[in-house]
Structures are given as C-alpha cells and as structure tokens.
Design an enzyme around this catalytic site. Structure first.
Site, PDB file in Angstrom:
ATOM      1  N   LYS A  13       0.826  -1.209   0.000  1.00 14.10           N
ATOM      2  CA  LYS A  13       0.000   0.000   0.000  1.00 14.10           C
ATOM      3  C   LYS A  13       0.864   1.265   0.000  1.00 14.10           C
ATOM      4  O   LYS A  13       0.659   2.161  -0.805  1.00 14.10           O
ATOM      5  CB  LYS A  13      -0.935   0.013   1.224  1.00 14.10           C
ATOM      6  N   ARG A  86      -9.947   0.619   8.587  1.00 12.83           N
ATOM      7  CA  ARG A  86      -9.464  -0.731   8.869  1.00 12.83           C
ATOM      8  C   ARG A  86     -10.496  -1.565   9.618  1.00 12.83           C
ATOM      9  O   ARG A  86     -10.236  -2.713   9.932  1.00 12.83           O
ATOM     10  CB  ARG A  86      -8.220  -0.615   9.745  1.00 12.83           C
ATOM     11  N   ARG A 125      11.762  -5.664   4.838  1.00 15.39           N
ATOM     12  CA  ARG A 125      11.515  -4.228   4.632  1.00 15.39           C
ATOM     13  C   ARG A 125      12.472  -3.387   5.468  1.00 15.39           C
ATOM     14  O   ARG A 125      12.757  -3.696   6.617  1.00 15.39           O
ATOM     15  CB  ARG A 125      10.085  -3.875   5.019  1.00 15.39           C
ATOM     16  N   ARG A 158      11.286  -1.722  11.045  1.00 17.58           N
ATOM     17  CA  ARG A 158      10.199  -1.351  11.946  1.00 17.58           C
ATOM     18  C   ARG A 158      10.059  -2.383  13.053  1.00 17.58           C
ATOM     19  O   ARG A 158      10.164  -3.580  12.795  1.00 17.58           O
ATOM     20  CB  ARG A 158       8.879  -1.261  11.160  1.00 17.58           C
ATOM     21  N   ARG A 169      -0.451  -9.366  12.989  1.00 11.92           N
ATOM     22  CA  ARG A 169      -1.074  -8.340  12.127  1.00 11.92           C
ATOM     23  C   ARG A 169      -1.908  -8.999  11.034  1.00 11.92           C
ATOM     24  O   ARG A 169      -2.979  -8.515  10.670  1.00 11.92           O
ATOM     25  CB  ARG A 169       0.004  -7.435  11.522  1.00 11.92           C
TER      26      ARG A 169
HETATM   27  P1  AP5 Z   1       4.806  -1.665   1.850  1.00 10.03           P
HETATM   28  O1  AP5 Z   1       4.448  -0.849   0.649  1.00 10.03           O
HETATM   29  O2  AP5 Z   1       5.530  -0.973   2.950  1.00 10.03           O
HETATM   30  O3  AP5 Z   1       3.482  -2.409   2.390  1.00 10.03           O
HETATM   31  P2  AP5 Z   1       2.218  -1.859   3.145  1.00 10.03           P
HETATM   32  O4  AP5 Z   1       1.016  -2.534   2.556  1.00 10.03           O
HETATM   33  O5  AP5 Z   1       2.187  -0.369   3.170  1.00 10.03           O
HETATM   34  O6  AP5 Z   1       2.508  -2.475   4.564  1.00 10.03           O
HETATM   35  P3  AP5 Z   1       2.425  -1.848   6.012  1.00 10.03           P
HETATM   36  O7  AP5 Z   1       3.139  -2.801   6.926  1.00 10.03           O
HETATM   37  O8  AP5 Z   1       2.877  -0.434   6.091  1.00 10.03           O
HETATM   38  O9  AP5 Z   1       0.908  -1.907   6.232  1.00 10.03           O
HETATM   39  P4  AP5 Z   1       0.183  -2.051   7.496  1.00 10.03           P
HETATM   40  O10 AP5 Z   1      -1.172  -1.766   6.973  1.00 10.03           O
HETATM   41  O11 AP5 Z   1       0.281  -3.291   8.280  1.00 10.03           O
HETATM   42  O12 AP5 Z   1       0.900  -1.020   8.483  1.00 10.03           O
HETATM   43  P5  AP5 Z   1       0.539   0.469   8.895  1.00 10.03           P
HETATM   44  O13 AP5 Z   1       1.774   1.247   8.913  1.00 10.03           O
HETATM   45  O14 AP5 Z   1      -0.653   0.965   8.150  1.00 10.03           O
HETATM   46  O15 AP5 Z   1       5.628  -2.938   1.361  1.00 10.03           O
HETATM   47  C1  AP5 Z   1       6.164  -3.858   2.311  1.00 10.03           C
HETATM   48  C2  AP5 Z   1       7.538  -4.363   1.806  1.00 10.03           C
HETATM   49  O16 AP5 Z   1       7.326  -5.173   0.637  1.00 10.03           O
HETATM   50  C3  AP5 Z   1       8.498  -3.247   1.384  1.00 10.03           C
HETATM   51  O17 AP5 Z   1       9.799  -3.601   1.733  1.00 10.03           O
HETATM   52  C4  AP5 Z   1       8.355  -3.181  -0.166  1.00 10.03           C
HETATM   53  O18 AP5 Z   1       9.547  -2.760  -0.778  1.00 10.03           O
HETATM   54  C5  AP5 Z   1       8.023  -4.635  -0.497  1.00 10.03           C
HETATM   55  N1  AP5 Z   1       7.071  -4.744  -1.615  1.00 10.03           N
HETATM   56  C6  AP5 Z   1       5.992  -3.959  -1.851  1.00 10.03           C
HETATM   57  N2  AP5 Z   1       5.339  -4.367  -2.975  1.00 10.03           N
HETATM   58  C7  AP5 Z   1       6.040  -5.455  -3.445  1.00 10.03           C
HETATM   59  C8  AP5 Z   1       5.860  -6.317  -4.566  1.00 10.03           C
HETATM   60  N3  AP5 Z   1       4.859  -6.168  -5.442  1.00 10.03           N
HETATM   61  N4  AP5 Z   1       6.754  -7.320  -4.748  1.00 10.03           N
HETATM   62  C9  AP5 Z   1       7.807  -7.502  -3.871  1.00 10.03           C
HETATM   63  N5  AP5 Z   1       8.038  -6.694  -2.795  1.00 10.03           N
HETATM   64  C10 AP5 Z   1       7.155  -5.688  -2.571  1.00 10.03           C
HETATM   65  O19 AP5 Z   1       0.014   0.231  10.406  1.00 10.03           O
HETATM   66  C11 AP5 Z   1       0.883  -0.100  11.453  1.00 10.03           C
HETATM   67  C12 AP5 Z   1       0.082  -0.228  12.749  1.00 10.03           C
HETATM   68  O20 AP5 Z   1      -0.560   1.018  13.069  1.00 10.03           O
HETATM   69  C13 AP5 Z   1      -1.067  -1.252  12.721  1.00 10.03           C
HETATM   70  O21 AP5 Z   1      -0.615  -2.571  13.002  1.00 10.03           O
HETATM   71  C14 AP5 Z   1      -1.983  -0.696  13.822  1.00 10.03           C
HETATM   72  O22 AP5 Z   1      -1.504  -0.999  15.104  1.00 10.03           O
HETATM   73  C15 AP5 Z   1      -1.866   0.799  13.625  1.00 10.03           C
HETATM   74  N6  AP5 Z   1      -2.881   1.343  12.691  1.00 10.03           N
HETATM   75  C16 AP5 Z   1      -2.629   1.951  11.487  1.00 10.03           C
HETATM   76  N7  AP5 Z   1      -3.793   2.314  10.913  1.00 10.03           N
HETATM   77  C17 AP5 Z   1      -4.779   1.932  11.765  1.00 10.03           C
HETATM   78  C18 AP5 Z   1      -6.207   2.010  11.705  1.00 10.03           C
HETATM   79  N8  AP5 Z   1      -6.847   2.565  10.656  1.00 10.03           N
HETATM   80  N9  AP5 Z   1      -6.903   1.494  12.733  1.00 10.03           N
HETATM   81  C19 AP5 Z   1      -6.295   0.953  13.802  1.00 10.03           C
HETATM   82  N10 AP5 Z   1      -4.955   0.836  13.925  1.00 10.03           N
HETATM   83  C20 AP5 Z   1      -4.198   1.324  12.904  1.00 10.03           C
END
Ligand code: AP5
Length: 219
Positions: A13, A86, A125, A158, A169
């Site tokens: 994402k 979410r 990552r 991270r 997660r």
């Molecule tokens: P990346 O693009 O970073 O993936 P992502 O989908 O953004 O993953 P996140 O871990 O950031 O998502 P998340 O939703 O769990 O975490 P968030 O920060 O929102 O890609 C990942 C890796 O893969 C990278 O190294 C990239 O290079 C590689 N990659 C990407 N695409 C690829 C491909 N096609 N092929 C190969 N490699 C690839 O949330 C963190 C925490 O915050 C949550 O756990 C929760 O506690 C809290 N939180 C955030 N939002 C909320 C909410 N709305 N409600 C409640 N709690 C929340």
C-alpha cells in the site's frame, strides 16, 4: 478524487501510494505514518497508540477516526487513504464525515496477495525514519546498502516487522479488516481489485491502467 488503498500488511500500500501521488498529484494520508510521527514526537496520542502498534493490534477506533478526519480536513484537494479505514466502524464514520461535506470516496483500490507472500516482504523491509521512504533488502534496494537514497541517513527495521508481530497483524487483518471490502461492496462503491503478487512495477502499471480510466485528477 478521493481514493482508498486497501490490502493486508505488506500488500504494498505505502509503496504504491507514493507512485500514485507522484503521477496524479494527490496527497498521501497514511494512518500508520501519522501514528509513527505522533510516536516520534512523543505526543499523548502517540503514547496511547504505542502498545497496540508494537503488538500488531489495531489502535482503538475512537483514536484513529478523530486523527484521520483531522488530517483529511487539513487536506485541500484529492487524497489517497492508506491504512484507513481498517474496521467497518471506521468506514461508516469516514462516510458520514464525507457526506456531511457533500463528498464521497470515488474508488477503492484493493491489493490482493496471499499470506505466504507477505512474510518475506515484511521481514526484508527497511524504512527511513526521517522521510518515510520504504525499501526491501532484495526487491527494492537503496543505492547504498542500509542508507536512504534521499540523503537522510541510516535505514531501520520497523519494530512491528518481526515474524511474531507480522503473524499477529495478518490475523487481525483477516478478523477485522478484510470485512471493509465487503462493507464497500454492499454500499455500491467502485472496487478495483489488483493482483499485488507481481513485481512492484507491474502492480503500479495495473493500478495506473485502472485509474487512467477514471480520469483521476486533483480535487
Ligand atoms: P509496503 O508498501 O511498505 O506495504 P504496506 O502494505 O504499506 O505495509 P504496512 O506494513 O505499512 O501496512 P500495514 O497496513 O500493516 O501497516 P501500517 O503502517 O498501516 O511494502 C512492504 C515491503 O514489501 C516493502 O519492503 C516493499 O519494498 C516490499 N514490496 C511492496 N510491494 C512489493 C511487490 N509487489 N513485490 C515484492 N516486494 C514488494 O500500520 C501499522 C500499525 O498502526 C497497525 O498494526 C496498527 O496498530 C496501527 N494502525 C494503522 N492504521 C490503523 C487504523 N486505521 N486502525 C487501527 N490501527 C491502525
């Protein structure tokens, strides 16, 4: 244009949002990035979110909804929401807040990828704590190993990218977040399903092909 990017942790994402905003000029509103910035500044909100984030649980809806609606209100044009909503409660509150302004989400881009693909993406990552740039030790290497291409300094892993926390997660995603796709389907929203189990450039090309059809523009 207002978009939501949905998908499990590690679907790509954040990676794809950066490309979408570069091409279409919208703002990237990532709930995870906003929470990490609050933590870095040691705010009350950041302190409240810490234990949930570190264990892979969702931060409570009331904290997240207020935080994201504030960020959306500050935004002057179009945006892509990343990581929000979410839960279906978050989706309902988002829709209510937009409807009060006579607005709505134009499309939901849903990144689809199986759990077994996700683990190596997450554990490999590396992120820049200063500018938020995201890399991967194999799929998306920085020019110099361990150092951000934007001149910010050292990359970090991270704390929630360990095997144990990623497993949690993913479990939370299946129990609470995957239902958000159904919520938007039921409300008749436009859902664009994208196969995210392809190389990064190909995922980007698939998204752009669909967004180009919508004539995406700022505002
Ligand atoms: P990346 O693009 O970073 O993936 P992502 O989908 O953004 O993953 P996140 O871990 O950031 O998502 P998340 O939703 O769990 O975490 P968030 O920060 O929102 O890609 C990942 C890796 O893969 C990278 O190294 C990239 O290079 C590689 N990659 C990407 N695409 C690829 C491909 N096609 N092929 C190969 N490699 C690839 O949330 C963190 C925490 O915050 C949550 O756990 C929760 O506690 C809290 N939180 C955030 N939002 C909320 C909410 N709305 N409600 C409640 N709690 C929340």
């Amino acid at each position: 244009m207002k978009l939501i990017l949905l998908g499990p942790p590690g679907a790509g994402k954040g990676t794809q949002c950066k490309r979408i905003i570069e091409k279409y000029g919208m703002e990237h509103l990532s709930s995870g990035d906003i929470l990490r910035a609050e933590r870095a500044e040691d705010t009350e909100l950041g302190q409240k979110a810490q234990s949930y984030m570190d264990s892979g649980q969702l931060v409570p809806d009331d904290i997240i909804i207020g935080m994201m609606i504030k960020a959306m209100t500050k935004s002057s044009g179009g945006y892509v929401l990343d990581g929000f909503p979410r839960t279906t409660v978050q989706g309902e509150e988002l829709d209510k807040a937009l409807a009060a302004e006579g607005e709505k989400i134009n499309a939901i881009v849903n990144l689809e990828v199986d759990d077994e693909v996700i683990m190596p993406r997450m554990t490999g990552r590396r992120s820049c704590p200063k500018c938020g740039a995201v890399y991967h030790i194999e799929n998306l290497k920085p020019r110099v190993e361990g150092v951000c291409d934007n001149g910010c300094g050292e990359l970090v892993q991270r704390p929630d990218d360990t095997l144990e926390v990623v497993s949690n997660r993913l479990k939370v995603y299946h129990e609470q977040t995957s239902a958000v796709v159904g919520y938007y389907k039921d409300s008749g929203s436009l859902i664009i399903n994208i196969n995210a189990d392809q190389p990064i450039e190909e995922v980007t090309a698939s998204i752009f092909a669909e967004l180009d059809k919508l004539n995406v523009q700022v505002g």
